[in-house]
Scaffold this active site. Sequence first.
Site, PDB file in Angstrom:
ATOM      1  N   PRO A  26     -47.890  13.103  -8.035  1.00 38.21           N
ATOM      2  CA  PRO A  26     -49.250  13.380  -8.388  1.00 38.21           C
ATOM      3  C   PRO A  26     -49.912  13.280 -10.022  1.00 38.21           C
ATOM      4  CG  PRO A  26     -47.563  15.994  -8.930  1.00 38.21           C
ATOM      5  CD  PRO A  26     -46.822  14.234  -9.197  1.00 38.21           C
TER       6      PRO A  26
ATOM      7  N   THR B 168     -43.471  16.295  -7.097  1.00 40.13           N
ATOM      8  CA  THR B 168     -42.660  16.213  -8.199  1.00 40.13           C
ATOM      9  C   THR B 168     -43.367  17.080  -9.289  1.00 40.13           C
ATOM     10  OG1 THR B 168     -43.547  14.146  -9.235  1.00 40.13           O
ATOM     11  CG2 THR B 168     -41.314  14.529  -7.690  1.00 40.13           C
TER      12      THR B 168
ATOM     13  N   HIS C 255     -41.971  18.293 -12.855  1.00 27.69           N
ATOM     14  CA  HIS C 255     -41.974  17.191 -14.228  1.00 27.69           C
ATOM     15  C   HIS C 255     -40.775  15.096 -14.019  1.00 27.69           C
ATOM     16  CE1 HIS C 255     -37.047  18.410 -12.647  1.00 27.69           C
ATOM     17  NE2 HIS C 255     -38.313  19.408 -12.654  1.00 27.69           N
ATOM     18  N   ALA C 256     -40.619  15.048 -14.729  1.00 28.08           N
ATOM     19  CA  ALA C 256     -40.190  13.772 -15.235  1.00 28.08           C
ATOM     20  C   ALA C 256     -38.599  13.865 -14.590  1.00 28.08           C
ATOM     21  CB  ALA C 256     -40.225  12.840 -16.403  1.00 28.08           C
ATOM     22  N   ASN C 257     -37.787  13.357 -13.862  1.00 31.70           N
ATOM     23  CA  ASN C 257     -36.819  12.955 -13.070  1.00 31.70           C
ATOM     24  C   ASN C 257     -36.334  14.577 -12.712  1.00 31.70           C
ATOM     25  OD1 ASN C 257     -35.884  11.118 -14.982  1.00 31.70           O
ATOM     26  ND2 ASN C 257     -35.346  12.078 -16.806  1.00 31.70           N
TER      27      ASN C 257
ATOM     28  N   ASP D 115     -44.020   1.652 -10.922  1.00 31.58           N
ATOM     29  CA  ASP D 115     -42.991   1.393 -10.904  1.00 31.58           C
ATOM     30  C   ASP D 115     -42.141   2.382 -11.779  1.00 31.58           C
ATOM     31  OD1 ASP D 115     -43.669  -1.003  -9.457  1.00 31.58           O
ATOM     32  OD2 ASP D 115     -44.902  -1.804 -11.599  1.00 31.58           O
TER      33      ASP D 115
ATOM     34  N   SER E 192     -49.896   2.766 -11.637  1.00 30.61           N
ATOM     35  CA  SER E 192     -51.111   1.298 -12.457  1.00 30.61           C
ATOM     36  C   SER E 192     -50.513   0.289 -12.772  1.00 30.61           C
ATOM     37  CB  SER E 192     -50.462   1.684 -14.392  1.00 30.61           C
ATOM     38  OG  SER E 192     -50.573   2.897 -14.158  1.00 30.61           O
TER      39      SER E 192
HETATM   40  N1  LIG Z   1     -44.969  15.682 -12.036  1.00 30.99           N
HETATM   41  C1  LIG Z   1     -45.211  14.845 -12.516  1.00 30.99           C
HETATM   42  N2  LIG Z   1     -45.018  14.753 -14.023  1.00 30.99           N
HETATM   43  C2  LIG Z   1     -45.101  14.059 -15.346  1.00 30.99           C
HETATM   44  N3  LIG Z   1     -44.516  12.739 -14.970  1.00 30.99           N
HETATM   45  C3  LIG Z   1     -43.651  12.668 -13.627  1.00 30.99           C
HETATM   46  C4  LIG Z   1     -44.075  13.710 -12.439  1.00 30.99           C
HETATM   47  N4  LIG Z   1     -42.961  13.246 -12.007  1.00 30.99           N
HETATM   48  C5  LIG Z   1     -42.819  11.780 -11.760  1.00 30.99           C
HETATM   49  N5  LIG Z   1     -42.942  11.026 -13.987  1.00 30.99           N
HETATM   50  C6  LIG Z   1     -42.594  10.378 -14.030  1.00 30.99           C
HETATM   51  O1  LIG Z   1     -44.448   9.646 -14.633  1.00 30.99           O
HETATM   52  C7  LIG Z   1     -43.527   8.073 -14.401  1.00 30.99           C
HETATM   53  C8  LIG Z   1     -44.783   7.256 -14.444  1.00 30.99           C
HETATM   54  O2  LIG Z   1     -45.151   7.964 -13.016  1.00 30.99           O
HETATM   55  P1  LIG Z   1     -45.652   5.792 -12.232  1.00 30.99           P
HETATM   56  O3  LIG Z   1     -44.616   4.948 -12.371  1.00 30.99           O
HETATM   57  O4  LIG Z   1     -45.809   6.589 -11.322  1.00 30.99           O
HETATM   58  O5  LIG Z   1     -47.097   6.112 -13.053  1.00 30.99           O
HETATM   59  P2  LIG Z   1     -46.993   4.653 -13.939  1.00 30.99           P
HETATM   60  O6  LIG Z   1     -46.540   4.587 -15.265  1.00 30.99           O
HETATM   61  O7  LIG Z   1     -49.402   5.034 -13.729  1.00 30.99           O
HETATM   62  O8  LIG Z   1     -47.197   3.310 -12.885  1.00 30.99           O
HETATM   63  P3  LIG Z   1     -46.269   2.264 -13.247  1.00 30.99           P
HETATM   64  O9  LIG Z   1     -44.948   2.598 -13.117  1.00 30.99           O
HETATM   65  O10 LIG Z   1     -46.807   1.212 -11.813  1.00 30.99           O
HETATM   66  O11 LIG Z   1     -47.104   1.362 -14.178  1.00 30.99           O
HETATM   67  C9  LIG Z   1     -42.197   8.188 -14.170  1.00 30.99           C
HETATM   68  O12 LIG Z   1     -41.482   7.653 -15.061  1.00 30.99           O
HETATM   69  C10 LIG Z   1     -41.823   9.489 -13.218  1.00 30.99           C
HETATM   70  O13 LIG Z   1     -40.546  10.014 -13.787  1.00 30.99           O
HETATM   71  C1  LIG Z   2     -55.638 -12.576 -21.680  1.00 28.95           C
HETATM   72  C2  LIG Z   2     -55.084 -12.677 -20.755  1.00 28.95           C
HETATM   73  C3  LIG Z   2     -53.233 -12.305 -20.878  1.00 28.95           C
HETATM   74  C4  LIG Z   2     -53.742 -11.516 -18.841  1.00 28.95           C
HETATM   75  C5  LIG Z   2     -52.061 -10.946 -19.251  1.00 28.95           C
HETATM   76  C6  LIG Z   2     -51.003 -10.773 -18.017  1.00 28.95           C
HETATM   77  C7  LIG Z   2     -49.723 -10.264 -17.724  1.00 28.95           C
HETATM   78  C8  LIG Z   2     -49.862  -9.881 -17.133  1.00 28.95           C
HETATM   79  C9  LIG Z   2     -48.665  -9.325 -16.065  1.00 28.95           C
HETATM   80  C10 LIG Z   2     -48.154  -8.461 -15.901  1.00 28.95           C
HETATM   81  C11 LIG Z   2     -46.514  -7.643 -15.932  1.00 28.95           C
HETATM   82  C12 LIG Z   2     -46.315  -7.413 -14.832  1.00 28.95           C
HETATM   83  C13 LIG Z   2     -44.575  -7.044 -15.463  1.00 28.95           C
HETATM   84  C14 LIG Z   2     -44.170  -5.280 -15.023  1.00 28.95           C
HETATM   85  C15 LIG Z   2     -43.848  -4.813 -15.528  1.00 28.95           C
HETATM   86  C16 LIG Z   2     -43.874  -3.392 -15.186  1.00 28.95           C
HETATM   87  O1  LIG Z   2     -42.817  -3.222 -14.679  1.00 28.95           O
HETATM   88  C17 LIG Z   2     -44.671  -2.093 -16.138  1.00 28.95           C
HETATM   89  C18 LIG Z   2     -44.407  -1.111 -14.800  1.00 28.95           C
HETATM   90  O2  LIG Z   2     -45.149  -0.707 -14.502  1.00 28.95           O
HETATM   91  N1  LIG Z   2     -45.748  -2.547 -16.264  1.00 28.95           N
HETATM   92  C19 LIG Z   2     -45.811  -2.654 -17.565  1.00 28.95           C
HETATM   93  C20 LIG Z   2     -47.504  -3.306 -17.601  1.00 28.95           C
HETATM   94  O3  LIG Z   2     -45.234  -2.776 -17.700  1.00 28.95           O
END
Ligand SMILES: Nc1ncnc2c1ncn2[C@@H]1O[C@H](COP(=O)(O)OP(=O)(O)OP(=O)(O)O)[C@@H](O)[C@H]1O
Ligand SMILES: CCCCCCCCCCCCC/C=C/[C@@H](O)[C@H](CO)NC(C)=O
Length: 543
Positions: A138, A169, A171-173, A196, A239
């Site tokens: 969430p 979920t 919490h994390a994990n 991710d 994200s």
């Molecule tokens: N209920 C929770 N409270 C806090 N953290 C959580 C919960 N459920 C999962 N997580 C952790 O939150 C972390 C980030 O979550 P998620 O990947 O969904 O989002 P994000 O980081 O915003 O997106 P991205 O990974 O695409 O950048 C995960 O590593 C997960 O372990």
């Molecule tokens: C001035 C212009 C700069 C543009 C730079 C763009 C590069 C974007 C590349 C994004 C990287 C994607 C790789 C993904 C990584 C994910 O595992 C991780 C978690 O979601 N995200 C990041 C941002 O580390």
Amino acid sequence: MERLPGGRRPRLVSSLGLGRRSWEVTLDEERGRLAWRDPRPPRRAGENCFVPISEIISVEETELNKKQRNIGKWQKMTKLHAFTVYYVKKARNHRWRCSDVTFWCVDEHLCNQWIQALKELLEMQKSRPKQLLVYINPYGGKRQGKRIYEQKVAPLFSLASISTDVVITEHANHAKDNLFEVNIYKYDGVVCVGGDGMFSEVMHGLIGRIQKDSGIDQNNPKASLVQCNIRIGIIPAGSTDCICYSTVGISDPVTSALHIIVGDCQPLDVSSVHHNNMFLKYSVSLLGYGFYGDILKDSEKKRWMGPMRYDYSGFKTFLSHHYYEGTIAYQPAKHTLGSPRDKDSCRTGCYICKKSEQQLAEQHKDCGLKHEEGEEEWKVIKGKFLAINAVNMSCACPRSPKGLSPAAHLADGSADLILVRKCSRFDFLRYLVRHTNQDDQFDFPFVDVYRVKSFQFTSKLSEDNESNVMDIGKKRFGQFCRDHPACCCNIVNSTWNCDGETLDSSAIEVRVHCQLMKLFARGIEENCKDEAAYSQNSAEQLL
Ligand SMILES: Nc1ncnc2c1ncn2[C@@H]1O[C@H](COP(=O)(O)OP(=O)(O)OP(=O)(O)O)[C@@H](O)[C@H]1O
Ligand SMILES: CCCCCCCCCCCCC/C=C/[C@@H](O)[C@H](CO)NC(C)=O
Ligand SMILES: [Ca+2]
């Protein structure tokens, strides 16, 4: 429908009402599709359409509503029987939507015959999941995971008669730990709603559980890991959502839900990361040291900013322009057909990934004759790097639509190792900008890229510490190189960004495991004419 003599598959052809007119509707099992066409002469005919049976979501008997009943004078006097077919409609940019068409007739028996024939064919789609375990984070991305699932995904699962056990979920994990406790074998797949990081958690839970149940020690970096056949579906609500984008072509919850429903299957390479015979993590997308590690470390403190945190930390990290000294040793991936500088990208049905699948099957057959990886050549590179990125897939995402390595393959058993050496801020900016346009990001003298099956990295700092462990004072120096205060040379280590999770160890050993797991996806489809044509319901497609 019963088989015709000679094993031929039957056709059901009827004249059925659609709107105010009568259409010729064909259920053609041989060609695997449902088609409907206007039987009037071509100049007067309306649109003609078809949908592959594999992309039909469900069929339901339907009560015609008032508007639908206003379909002709004489029909008002008669009881009409109708059924609705829900199917996948492909739109632009790999987006899928659920569309529907309602056919009617006066003959109740005929209507039932159609419903039954369609249901039987759907029942025969054996790769479709019936029972799923769903984890919702969430707090991922913009904190919309729960709403996205309830409003956009759950109604589609219920339309497709998929039953679900949902865990939100706390919490994390939570998801990872839970996967070690539940009976995972009763599910046809696990769905994660999040980004991710959430995917990574679910993947660790599933792969870890399978290894545990198979008696495999994950701490052994040379262990042959057991493939995980329980597919994971990703409903993007994070994200970056890079894994979803790179395997489906778009980050869209409805599209992903439909790929799960039709039972798509995309194998995926997974890298294992170890330090001193200790298992650290698995990675499927980016394993990045330096620039991407520093961004992640900084951005974790700013989670409250949501997805914007990456832009803020990205800018800050770019300005800091830190580089790191270290040694990389890698084993080239000689078994794969492609190269990171190829012009063609990995697409649905990729022949390079198919070839790796065949090689893997052969290896499994004669498992006694296992490859002696240790004996293959290692190449060594020492240097100062702004970024070390190892990617198992292109890492395309909305920020970088072709990704960090546009020609990387999802399932070829290799990773692309990208080394960005020390260069000026301006040159590094030029490199970064090329992630967002069509220009070749490897065409710089300070960027090298290799296709590898394993690699090791040791930072200069940990090398020095190992060779002189008693020299504790070294660790205590200030953050920057004392000899060159303005050189941006960082004597503290960076952090590894492992699919969006931080890893503090600066000496790691990485090995790619070909097709270790599977997703509910089919890779990115070519934007071929075919796709455009049938979303426009072109008549030619039927001929
Ligand atoms: N209920 C929770 N409270 C806090 N953290 C959580 C919960 N459920 C999962 N997580 C952790 O939150 C972390 C980030 O979550 P998620 O990947 O969904 O989002 P994000 O980081 O915003 O997106 P991205 O990974 O695409 O950048 C995960 O590593 C997960 O372990
Ligand atoms: C001035 C212009 C700069 C543009 C730079 C763009 C590069 C974007 C590349 C994004 C990287 C994607 C790789 C993904 C990584 C994910 O595992 C991780 C978690 O979601 N995200 C990041 C941002 O580390
Ligand atoms: Ca790969």
